[in-house]
Design a protein around this motif. Sequence first.
Motif, PDB file in Angstrom:
ATOM      1  N   LEU A 125       0.705  -1.327  -0.014  1.00 48.11           N
ATOM      2  CA  LEU A 125       0.086  -0.056   0.034  1.00 48.11           C
ATOM      3  C   LEU A 125       1.000   1.241  -0.094  1.00 48.11           C
ATOM      4  O   LEU A 125       0.331   2.375   0.287  1.00 48.11           O
ATOM      5  CB  LEU A 125      -0.840   0.091   1.094  1.00 48.11           C
ATOM      6  N   HIS A 128      -0.072   4.504  -1.333  1.00 48.99           N
ATOM      7  CA  HIS A 128      -0.796   5.407  -0.757  1.00 48.99           C
ATOM      8  C   HIS A 128       0.083   6.303   0.217  1.00 48.99           C
ATOM      9  O   HIS A 128       0.621   5.772   1.328  1.00 48.99           O
ATOM     10  CB  HIS A 128      -2.203   4.724  -0.020  1.00 48.99           C
ATOM     11  N   PHE A 150     -11.792  -8.158   2.614  1.00 43.59           N
ATOM     12  CA  PHE A 150     -11.499  -6.987   3.329  1.00 43.59           C
ATOM     13  C   PHE A 150     -10.385  -7.243   4.057  1.00 43.59           C
ATOM     14  O   PHE A 150      -9.857  -8.376   4.553  1.00 43.59           O
ATOM     15  CB  PHE A 150     -12.765  -6.301   4.028  1.00 43.59           C
ATOM     16  N   ALA A 164      -7.124   1.275   9.927  1.00 39.39           N
ATOM     17  CA  ALA A 164      -7.633   1.104   8.371  1.00 39.39           C
ATOM     18  C   ALA A 164      -8.610   0.037   8.024  1.00 39.39           C
ATOM     19  O   ALA A 164      -8.458  -0.921   8.538  1.00 39.39           O
ATOM     20  CB  ALA A 164      -6.535   0.900   7.402  1.00 39.39           C
ATOM     21  N   TRP A 165      -9.600   0.316   7.318  1.00 42.96           N
ATOM     22  CA  TRP A 165     -10.585  -0.512   6.649  1.00 42.96           C
ATOM     23  C   TRP A 165     -10.456  -0.494   5.093  1.00 42.96           C
ATOM     24  O   TRP A 165     -10.663   0.278   4.436  1.00 42.96           O
ATOM     25  CB  TRP A 165     -11.878  -0.294   7.253  1.00 42.96           C
ATOM     26  N   LEU A 166     -10.130  -1.714   4.719  1.00 41.35           N
ATOM     27  CA  LEU A 166      -9.777  -1.665   3.300  1.00 41.35           C
ATOM     28  C   LEU A 166     -10.708  -3.047   2.352  1.00 41.35           C
ATOM     29  O   LEU A 166     -10.897  -4.204   3.034  1.00 41.35           O
ATOM     30  CB  LEU A 166      -8.319  -2.221   2.967  1.00 41.35           C
ATOM     31  N   HIS A 168     -11.400  -4.799  -1.221  1.00 42.36           N
ATOM     32  CA  HIS A 168     -11.103  -5.154  -2.206  1.00 42.36           C
ATOM     33  C   HIS A 168     -12.153  -5.182  -3.554  1.00 42.36           C
ATOM     34  O   HIS A 168     -13.033  -5.551  -3.195  1.00 42.36           O
ATOM     35  CB  HIS A 168     -10.085  -6.362  -2.349  1.00 42.36           C
ATOM     36  N   ALA A 200      -9.014  -0.979  -4.997  1.00 42.60           N
ATOM     37  CA  ALA A 200      -9.551  -1.123  -3.368  1.00 42.60           C
ATOM     38  C   ALA A 200     -10.012   0.232  -2.955  1.00 42.60           C
ATOM     39  O   ALA A 200      -9.876   1.197  -3.460  1.00 42.60           O
ATOM     40  CB  ALA A 200      -8.557  -1.815  -2.490  1.00 42.60           C
ATOM     41  N   ILE A 202     -10.286   2.419   0.778  1.00 43.12           N
ATOM     42  CA  ILE A 202      -9.699   2.488   1.886  1.00 43.12           C
ATOM     43  C   ILE A 202     -10.169   3.269   2.778  1.00 43.12           C
ATOM     44  O   ILE A 202     -10.020   4.599   2.599  1.00 43.12           O
ATOM     45  CB  ILE A 202      -8.045   2.541   1.903  1.00 43.12           C
ATOM     46  N   SER A 204     -10.073   5.149   6.634  1.00 38.59           N
ATOM     47  CA  SER A 204      -9.033   5.178   7.958  1.00 38.59           C
ATOM     48  C   SER A 204      -9.708   6.206   8.774  1.00 38.59           C
ATOM     49  O   SER A 204     -10.586   7.069   8.472  1.00 38.59           O
ATOM     50  CB  SER A 204      -7.597   5.642   7.511  1.00 38.59           C
TER      51      SER A 204
END
Length: 238
Positions: A125, A128, A150, A164-166, A168, A200, A202, A204
């Motif tokens: 990542l 980012h 996720f 963080a919540w990701l 895909h 994805a 993302i 946060s």
Amino acid sequence: MAKRRADRRSWFILLTGIAILILGAVSLAAGSNSCGGSKMSEGDTCITYRDGQRSVEDAEGQRTVNQSEAGALIGLGALMALLGGFLIRGDRGTDPSAPVTDRLELARREGWQFTEVDAELVDTLRHHLRFESSPAAWSVLRGTHDGLRFVIFDYTWIGKTFTAWLVHLPEPSPEFARWATSTTSGWRKPLTDVVVDERAVIGSGPVFRAKDPERVLKPIRSLTELVRRYERSATPRR
């Protein structure tokens, strides 16, 4: 064992409380017989207006008023300083790399994967900006919600810990990135920032802990719904 740094708001409360405490002490010591900054003598009167009400006090009465106000400042300052101290102690008392029970419970219940430390995740990542300074991801929970993979994890950025919540995408989609960039706004806590690319979405926010594991998944549901809304909007109507 690494410890979290105290939150800036905790320091602000502590320092503000100390400043108010000092102001009250100075006022109590030096201004007990003053009226608007001017020293009063016997026979003087002090006229003040508060909330449209006119008040007239002699020197002794004004001294009592000033002492009461100074005492209130001292009390308020002491309470704020005490609160700030407790908040700072609480901030520093949590190890961000320690496993969290909410994610562990979800992993056990749903059969998802939990990893205490994952050094490779943040490397994927790096494009980012927010993840550039984090050496690793902590308390990593991987699973599937509504058919989408996720990941939930903690990371550091500029010396502070975030979560963080990701989610895909089913497959890379530059069109989704363009669509979502103009759509992602007004997110509710714990999400304070959402970024997207063709792979994805993302979200946060500040480091997140919850007694109810279902609260951990709430941002995942929101991000998944974003993907599904795009899919519905992109599907031609018959």
